[in-house]
Design a protein around this motif. Structure first.
Motif, PDB file in Angstrom:
ATOM      1  N   TYR A   1       0.830  -1.206   0.000  1.00  0.00           N
ATOM      2  CA  TYR A   1       0.000   0.000   0.000  1.00  0.00           C
ATOM      3  C   TYR A   1       0.862   1.253   0.000  1.00  0.00           C
ATOM      4  O   TYR A   1       0.637   2.185  -0.790  1.00  0.00           O
ATOM      5  N   LEU A   2       1.859   1.288   0.858  1.00  0.00           N
ATOM      6  CA  LEU A   2       2.707   2.474   0.965  1.00  0.00           C
ATOM      7  C   LEU A   2       3.564   2.684  -0.282  1.00  0.00           C
ATOM      8  O   LEU A   2       3.942   3.819  -0.590  1.00  0.00           O
ATOM      9  N   ALA A   3       3.842   1.620  -1.011  1.00  0.00           N
ATOM     10  CA  ALA A   3       4.720   1.705  -2.179  1.00  0.00           C
ATOM     11  C   ALA A   3       4.027   2.223  -3.428  1.00  0.00           C
ATOM     12  O   ALA A   3       4.696   2.505  -4.425  1.00  0.00           O
ATOM     13  N   HIS A   4       2.697   2.381  -3.394  1.00  0.00           N
ATOM     14  CA  HIS A   4       1.967   2.744  -4.614  1.00  0.00           C
ATOM     15  C   HIS A   4       1.046   3.946  -4.404  1.00  0.00           C
ATOM     16  O   HIS A   4      -0.160   3.870  -4.668  1.00  0.00           O
ATOM     17  N   PRO A   5       1.571   5.082  -3.952  1.00  0.00           N
ATOM     18  CA  PRO A   5       0.704   6.245  -3.743  1.00  0.00           C
ATOM     19  C   PRO A   5       0.130   6.808  -5.031  1.00  0.00           C
ATOM     20  O   PRO A   5      -0.853   7.554  -5.001  1.00  0.00           O
ATOM     21  N   GLN A   6       0.723   6.447  -6.176  1.00  0.00           N
ATOM     22  CA  GLN A   6       0.255   6.977  -7.454  1.00  0.00           C
ATOM     23  C   GLN A   6      -0.990   6.253  -7.969  1.00  0.00           C
ATOM     24  O   GLN A   6      -1.673   6.763  -8.872  1.00  0.00           O
ATOM     25  N   LYS A   7      -1.290   5.100  -7.452  1.00  0.00           N
ATOM     26  CA  LYS A   7      -2.424   4.323  -7.939  1.00  0.00           C
ATOM     27  C   LYS A   7      -3.744   4.944  -7.503  1.00  0.00           C
ATOM     28  O   LYS A   7      -3.832   5.593  -6.461  1.00  0.00           O
ATOM     29  N   ALA A   8      -4.783   4.717  -8.302  1.00  0.00           N
ATOM     30  CA  ALA A   8      -6.135   5.067  -7.872  1.00  0.00           C
ATOM     31  C   ALA A   8      -6.434   4.323  -6.572  1.00  0.00           C
ATOM     32  O   ALA A   8      -5.955   3.198  -6.358  1.00  0.00           O
ATOM     33  N   PHE A   9      -7.229   4.918  -5.705  1.00  0.00           N
ATOM     34  CA  PHE A   9      -7.417   4.413  -4.353  1.00  0.00           C
ATOM     35  C   PHE A   9      -7.890   2.961  -4.331  1.00  0.00           C
ATOM     36  O   PHE A   9      -7.341   2.119  -3.602  1.00  0.00           O
ATOM     37  N   ALA A  10      -8.913   2.640  -5.118  1.00  0.00           N
ATOM     38  CA  ALA A  10      -9.423   1.268  -5.137  1.00  0.00           C
ATOM     39  C   ALA A  10      -8.349   0.293  -5.588  1.00  0.00           C
ATOM     40  O   ALA A  10      -8.182  -0.785  -5.007  1.00  0.00           O
ATOM     41  N   ASP A  11      -7.616   0.654  -6.621  1.00  0.00           N
ATOM     42  CA  ASP A  11      -6.535  -0.185  -7.132  1.00  0.00           C
ATOM     43  C   ASP A  11      -5.449  -0.361  -6.080  1.00  0.00           C
ATOM     44  O   ASP A  11      -4.890  -1.449  -5.886  1.00  0.00           O
ATOM     45  N   ARG A  12      -5.149   0.709  -5.377  1.00  0.00           N
ATOM     46  CA  ARG A  12      -4.105   0.658  -4.344  1.00  0.00           C
ATOM     47  C   ARG A  12      -4.492  -0.300  -3.218  1.00  0.00           C
ATOM     48  O   ARG A  12      -3.658  -1.078  -2.732  1.00  0.00           O
ATOM     49  N   LEU A  13      -5.745  -0.259  -2.805  1.00  0.00           N
ATOM     50  CA  LEU A  13      -6.205  -1.155  -1.750  1.00  0.00           C
ATOM     51  C   LEU A  13      -6.146  -2.612  -2.202  1.00  0.00           C
ATOM     52  O   LEU A  13      -5.697  -3.492  -1.456  1.00  0.00           O
ATOM     53  N   LEU A  14      -6.596  -2.880  -3.418  1.00  0.00           N
ATOM     54  CA  LEU A  14      -6.556  -4.244  -3.927  1.00  0.00           C
ATOM     55  C   LEU A  14      -5.125  -4.737  -4.116  1.00  0.00           C
ATOM     56  O   LEU A  14      -4.817  -5.903  -3.840  1.00  0.00           O
ATOM     57  N   THR A  15      -4.262  -3.859  -4.587  1.00  0.00           N
ATOM     58  CA  THR A  15      -2.854  -4.227  -4.744  1.00  0.00           C
ATOM     59  C   THR A  15      -2.254  -4.642  -3.411  1.00  0.00           C
ATOM     60  O   THR A  15      -1.488  -5.617  -3.326  1.00  0.00           O
ATOM     61  N   ALA A  16      -2.608  -3.928  -2.356  1.00  0.00           N
ATOM     62  CA  ALA A  16      -2.119  -4.280  -1.018  1.00  0.00           C
ATOM     63  C   ALA A  16      -2.626  -5.644  -0.583  1.00  0.00           C
ATOM     64  O   ALA A  16      -1.861  -6.481  -0.070  1.00  0.00           O
ATOM     65  N   MET A  17      -3.918  -5.894  -0.789  1.00  0.00           N
ATOM     66  CA  MET A  17      -4.482  -7.179  -0.403  1.00  0.00           C
ATOM     67  C   MET A  17      -3.876  -8.324  -1.196  1.00  0.00           C
ATOM     68  O   MET A  17      -3.628  -9.419  -0.658  1.00  0.00           O
ATOM     69  N   GLU A  18      -3.626  -8.105  -2.475  1.00  0.00           N
ATOM     70  CA  GLU A  18      -3.007  -9.132  -3.312  1.00  0.00           C
ATOM     71  C   GLU A  18      -1.603  -9.474  -2.818  1.00  0.00           C
ATOM     72  O   GLU A  18      -1.186 -10.636  -2.847  1.00  0.00           O
ATOM     73  N   ALA A  19      -0.885  -8.457  -2.347  1.00  0.00           N
ATOM     74  CA  ALA A  19       0.445  -8.703  -1.797  1.00  0.00           C
ATOM     75  C   ALA A  19       0.356  -9.547  -0.529  1.00  0.00           C
ATOM     76  O   ALA A  19       1.179 -10.444  -0.296  1.00  0.00           O
ATOM     77  N   GLY A  20      -0.649  -9.274   0.298  1.00  0.00           N
ATOM     78  CA  GLY A  20      -0.845 -10.075   1.493  1.00  0.00           C
ATOM     79  C   GLY A  20      -1.196 -11.517   1.172  1.00  0.00           C
ATOM     80  O   GLY A  20      -0.719 -12.450   1.826  1.00  0.00           O
ATOM     81  N   GLU A  21      -2.000 -11.704   0.147  1.00  0.00           N
ATOM     82  CA  GLU A  21      -2.354 -13.058  -0.292  1.00  0.00           C
ATOM     83  C   GLU A  21      -1.118 -13.793  -0.809  1.00  0.00           C
ATOM     84  O   GLU A  21      -0.902 -14.975  -0.501  1.00  0.00           O
ATOM     85  N   ALA A  22      -0.299 -13.100  -1.577  1.00  0.00           N
ATOM     86  CA  ALA A  22       0.926 -13.713  -2.106  1.00  0.00           C
ATOM     87  C   ALA A  22       1.884 -14.104  -0.984  1.00  0.00           C
ATOM     88  O   ALA A  22       2.690 -15.030  -1.144  1.00  0.00           O
ATOM     89  N   ALA A  23       1.787 -13.422   0.147  1.00  0.00           N
ATOM     90  CA  ALA A  23       2.651 -13.723   1.297  1.00  0.00           C
ATOM     91  C   ALA A  23       2.073 -14.821   2.187  1.00  0.00           C
ATOM     92  O   ALA A  23       2.679 -15.147   3.220  1.00  0.00           O
ATOM     93  N   GLY A  24       0.920 -15.359   1.827  1.00  0.00           N
ATOM     94  CA  GLY A  24       0.341 -16.461   2.592  1.00  0.00           C
ATOM     95  C   GLY A  24      -1.101 -16.278   2.999  1.00  0.00           C
ATOM     96  O   GLY A  24      -1.828 -17.249   3.187  1.00  0.00           O
ATOM     97  N   GLY A  25      -1.542 -15.036   3.175  1.00  0.00           N
ATOM     98  CA  GLY A  25      -2.934 -14.754   3.486  1.00  0.00           C
ATOM     99  C   GLY A  25      -3.463 -15.514   4.696  1.00  0.00           C
ATOM    100  O   GLY A  25      -2.734 -15.830   5.644  1.00  0.00           O
TER     101      GLY A  25
END
Length: 250
Positions: free
Chosen positions: A132-156
Motif C-alpha cells: 500500500y505504501l509503495a503505490h501512492p500513485q495508484k487510484a485508491f481502489a486499485d491501491r487497496l486491492l494491490t495491497a491485499m493481493e500482496a498479502g495473499e501472495a505472502a500467505g494470506g
C-alpha cells in the motif's frame, strides 16, 4: 480468519476498507464506514457492535483511540476480537485480543492500518502494508486491492480463501463503491474483475447520484452517457472484451 486494510486517501479524503477471509461473506460484517466520518473493521470473533456503535461514536467526534478503548473495555469477549479504526482526521488505532488465533496482529502507518488473525504469519501484514505504501500513485481502489493481493501472495489466511470485499465512501453515508465476492475459489481476482466491471459503467453513473450538497443529483446525465459511450468505443477498438457477465442490452 481474516486480514484487512483500513485507509484514507490523502488526495480525496475517501475512506476505504478491503478484506479477505476463509469465511463466507466477510464483506457483510467486517467493514463499517461513513464519508467524512471514518472507517472501522471488526474481525476475528466478530462483534458487529464494534462497527455500528463505533460509527456512532465517530459521528459524535470521538477519536480512533477512544473508540477502541470504549468498545473493548465494555466487552468481556474482547480477548477474542480484533478491531482497527480510522477517524475523520485520519488517526488510527487498533486492538488484537490476546486469544485471537495465531498468527494475529496489526500494524499502523500514516493514513493506513492493517490487521489480521489466523494468518500464515506476520509477513502477510508486512507485505500488505508495504504494498500500500509503495503505490501512492495508484487510484485508491486499485491501491487497496494491490495491497491485499500482496498479502495473499505472502500467505494470506492460513486456512485458505473464500470471500473478499472492497468498500469505499466519499463524502456521504452511502458507499461510492461496495463490491463483494461472498463465496468464490479465488475471491481477490474476482474483486479485480468486479472493479473492472464497475469502471465500465457503474462508477460513472455514481457521479450523478444525489449528495447532501445536491439532493437532486445530476439532472442532465448526457455527459455521463457520453463518457460511458467513449469508453465502450475505445474498448471495442482495442479488441478488449467486457469484464462483465451481463447479457447484452439488445
Amino acid at each position: 480468519m481474516t486480514y484487512s486494510i483500513v485507509a484514507r486517501d490523502p488526495a480525496s479524503g475517501q475512506f476505504g476498507i478491503a478484506v479477505a477471509s476463509r469465511f463466507f461473506a466477510v464483506g457483510a460484517i467486517v467493514p463499517y464506514m461513513a464519508g467524512g466520518i471514518g472507517a472501522i473493521a471488526t474481525q476475528a470473533f466478530i462483534s458487529p457492535l464494534y462497527g455500528t456503535d463505533g460509527l456512532k461514536m465517530l459521528q459524535a467526534g470521538a477519536s480512533a483511540e477512544e473508540i477502541v478503548t470504549a468498545m473493548t473495555g465494555r466487552d468481556a469477549g474482547s480477548h477474542s476480537r480484533q478491531l482497527h479504526v480510522m477517524d475523520a482526521k485520519g488517526r488510527s488505532a487498533a486492538f488484537t485480543g490476546e486469544r485471537c488465533i495465531d498468527w494475529a496482529g496489526h500494524l499502523i502507518a500514516e493514513g493506513v492500518s492493517v490487521a489480521g488473525n489466523m494468518l500464515a504469519g506476520p509477513q502477510v501484514l508486512d507485505a500488505t502494508l508495504t504494498a500500500y505504501l509503495a503505490h501512492p500513485q495508484k487510484a485508491f481502489a486499485d491501491r487497496l486491492l494491490t495491497a491485499m493481493e500482496a498479502g495473499e501472495a505472502a500467505g494470506g489466511d492460513r486456512r485458505g480463501k473464500q470471500s473478499a470485499a472492497l468498500k469505499i465512501v466519499r463524502g456521504e453515508a452511502y458507499p461510492w463503491l461496495d463490491i463483494r465476492a461472498d463465496d468464490h475459489p479465488d475471491p481477490l481476482p474476482e474483486l479485480r474483475r468486479l472493479l473492472a466491471v464497475a469502471g465500465e459503467r457503474y462508477l460513472h453513473v455514481a457521479e450523478s447520484l444525489p449528495t447532501s450538497d445536491n439532493v437532486s443529483g445530476m439532472l442532465d446525465r448526457s455527459s455521463v452517457d457520453l463518457k460511458i459511450a467513449e469508453l465502450e468505443a475505445e474498448r471495442i477498438r482495442e479488441g478488449r472484451p467486457s469484464a462483465s457477465f451481463a447479457t447484452p442490452l439488445f
